[in-house]
Scaffold this active site. Structure first.
Site, PDB file in Angstrom:
ATOM      1  N   GLY A  46       0.803  -1.218   0.000  1.00  0.00           N
ATOM      2  CA  GLY A  46       0.000   0.000   0.000  1.00  0.00           C
ATOM      3  C   GLY A  46       0.834   1.266   0.000  1.00  0.00           C
ATOM      4  O   GLY A  46       0.596   2.177   0.798  1.00  0.00           O
ATOM      5  N   GLY A 102      -0.799   7.842   1.722  1.00  0.00           N
ATOM      6  CA  GLY A 102      -0.935   7.821   3.173  1.00  0.00           C
ATOM      7  C   GLY A 102       0.132   7.119   3.960  1.00  0.00           C
ATOM      8  O   GLY A 102       1.330   7.375   3.830  1.00  0.00           O
ATOM      9  N   LEU A 103      -0.314   6.215   4.839  1.00  0.00           N
ATOM     10  CA  LEU A 103       0.575   5.549   5.775  1.00  0.00           C
ATOM     11  C   LEU A 103       1.663   4.733   5.082  1.00  0.00           C
ATOM     12  O   LEU A 103       2.799   4.680   5.550  1.00  0.00           O
ATOM     13  CB  LEU A 103      -0.227   4.635   6.702  1.00  0.00           C
ATOM     14  CG  LEU A 103      -1.245   5.309   7.623  1.00  0.00           C
ATOM     15  CD1 LEU A 103      -2.034   4.255   8.389  1.00  0.00           C
ATOM     16  CD2 LEU A 103      -0.555   6.261   8.592  1.00  0.00           C
ATOM     17  N   GLY A 104       1.323   4.108   3.973  1.00  0.00           N
ATOM     18  CA  GLY A 104       2.305   3.291   3.266  1.00  0.00           C
ATOM     19  C   GLY A 104       3.459   4.115   2.741  1.00  0.00           C
ATOM     20  O   GLY A 104       4.628   3.705   2.828  1.00  0.00           O
ATOM     21  N   TYR A 121     -15.927  -4.183   7.893  1.00  0.00           N
ATOM     22  CA  TYR A 121     -14.599  -3.655   8.187  1.00  0.00           C
ATOM     23  C   TYR A 121     -14.081  -4.225   9.504  1.00  0.00           C
ATOM     24  O   TYR A 121     -12.921  -4.643   9.605  1.00  0.00           O
ATOM     25  CB  TYR A 121     -14.654  -2.132   8.255  1.00  0.00           C
ATOM     26  CG  TYR A 121     -13.316  -1.476   8.507  1.00  0.00           C
ATOM     27  CD1 TYR A 121     -12.299  -1.539   7.553  1.00  0.00           C
ATOM     28  CD2 TYR A 121     -13.067  -0.783   9.687  1.00  0.00           C
ATOM     29  CE1 TYR A 121     -11.065  -0.936   7.777  1.00  0.00           C
ATOM     30  CE2 TYR A 121     -11.844  -0.173   9.921  1.00  0.00           C
ATOM     31  CZ  TYR A 121     -10.842  -0.250   8.963  1.00  0.00           C
ATOM     32  OH  TYR A 121      -9.626   0.356   9.194  1.00  0.00           O
TER      33      TYR A 121
END
Length: 322
Positions: A29, A33-35, A183
């Site tokens: 990912g 963002g976070l990746g 989720y």
């Protein structure tokens, strides 16, 4: 366990003074963002990062800063990975195995949230299929590439509190679809997968753990209706006010990615192996009503018997045994 890091710690603070030269890390990912932030800080500290993404063109553009900040022998290479297609997952894993180079950490970061009801290329419910089964096949196929002393870090969520996994009806064939329940199931699965992977591999020195990055504004909320996120935060703040606590604040992306790199390279392995962490700390088990933003992990997400059962069900669903 050191208390030197917490909710506001950033990736740079967590890895301050740590040289990752010679380390090799797979991060899924890396197109947003976070990746991207995870890849950036690892490469900046000398790690060779293999970044996996579904859209390589988007990932190449998103990771320009990763390459710019790489230092001490660090760098980034990109590989194609669509977690919603087991054909893509297997092709990615096969290419990594054929390459043969070891990983010191695998950070399973990619995921989707609150998607409309749908199915992956293989017919699995979208969130469970993408968030759990895609990573389940990938991590297991490359498990032998994780070097002794290495770690698998599954990025889960406090959303696991919305639901345990449903092993009898994982695809909502007999129950009404709810995007948040779905989720929750997928994030509980991320944690349970780490629990069982850790049990199976710790004798050879490979450990697994799960982390919650915190509440962050990223592309992950793109399936939420206009105003839905704001309404959710307002409801949370009502609960926090009633408990005499300050209002909720989103984390920055560097704060959100901090727990992932902390769990991969900083935290004592005996503390985090088979556990769930948030805010750069191992979480306590909580039961009963609680605010969605209060720290803690549900006991069902760490249940060893539940973890084994999910593993067996996952093997059955993907048609492979590991």
């Amino acid at each position: 366990m050191s208390d030197s890091f917490g909710a506001t710690s950033t990736t740079d603070e967590v890895l301050a003074g740590i040289n990752l030269s010679g380390k090799r890390v797979l991060v899924t990912g890396v197109s947003a963002g976070l990746g991207v932030e995870t890849a950036r800080v690892l490469a900046a500290h000398g790690a060779q990062v293999v970044g996996a993404a579904r859209d390589l063109a988007k990932a190449k553009q998103a990771t320009s800063e990763v390459r710019a900040q790489a230092a001490n022998g660090g760098g980034l290479t990109l590989v194609e990975l669509d977690l919603a297609s087991l054909k893509s997952v297997r092709a990615c894993a096969d290419a990594l195995v054929a390459d043969g180079r070891r990983f010191d950490a695998v950070i399973a970061n990619a995921g989707v949230m609150r998607t409309p009801f749908g199915h992956t290329a293989d017919g699995f419910e979208t969130q469970f299929g993408t968030n759990h089964l895609g990573h389940f096949v990938l991590a297991n196929r490359i498990a032998d590439l994780i070097a002794p002393g290495g770690r698998l870090v599954n990025v889960a969520s406090s959303g696991h509190r919305y639901s345990d996994v449903d092993l009898d009806d994982p695809g909502f064939a007999r129950t009404p679809y709810d995007p948040m329940i779905s989720y929750g199931r997928s994030k509980t699965a991320n944690i349970l997968f780490a629990v069982e992977f850790d049990r199976r591999h710790k004798a050879r020195g490979v450990r697994a753990t799960a982390v919650h990055p915190g509440g962050i504004k990223t592309e992950l909320d793109r399936h939420m209706a206009f105003g839905e996120l704001e309404n959710l935060v307002a409801q949370i703040n009502v609960q926090l006010a009633a408990a005499g606590q300050p209002p909720f604040q989103f984390k920055t992306i560097p704060q959100g990615a901090a727990t992932s790199v902390w769990a991969a390279f900083v935290a004592p392995v005996e503390d985090v192996g088979g556990r769930y962490s948030e805010n750069c700390q191992v979480s306590e088990i909580i039961e009963g009503p609680t605010s969605p933003v209060s720290p803690g992990v549900r006991s069902y997400a760490l249940d060893p018997a539940r973890a084994k059962a999910l593993w067996t069900k996952s093997e059955e669903m993907v048609g492979e045994r590991f």
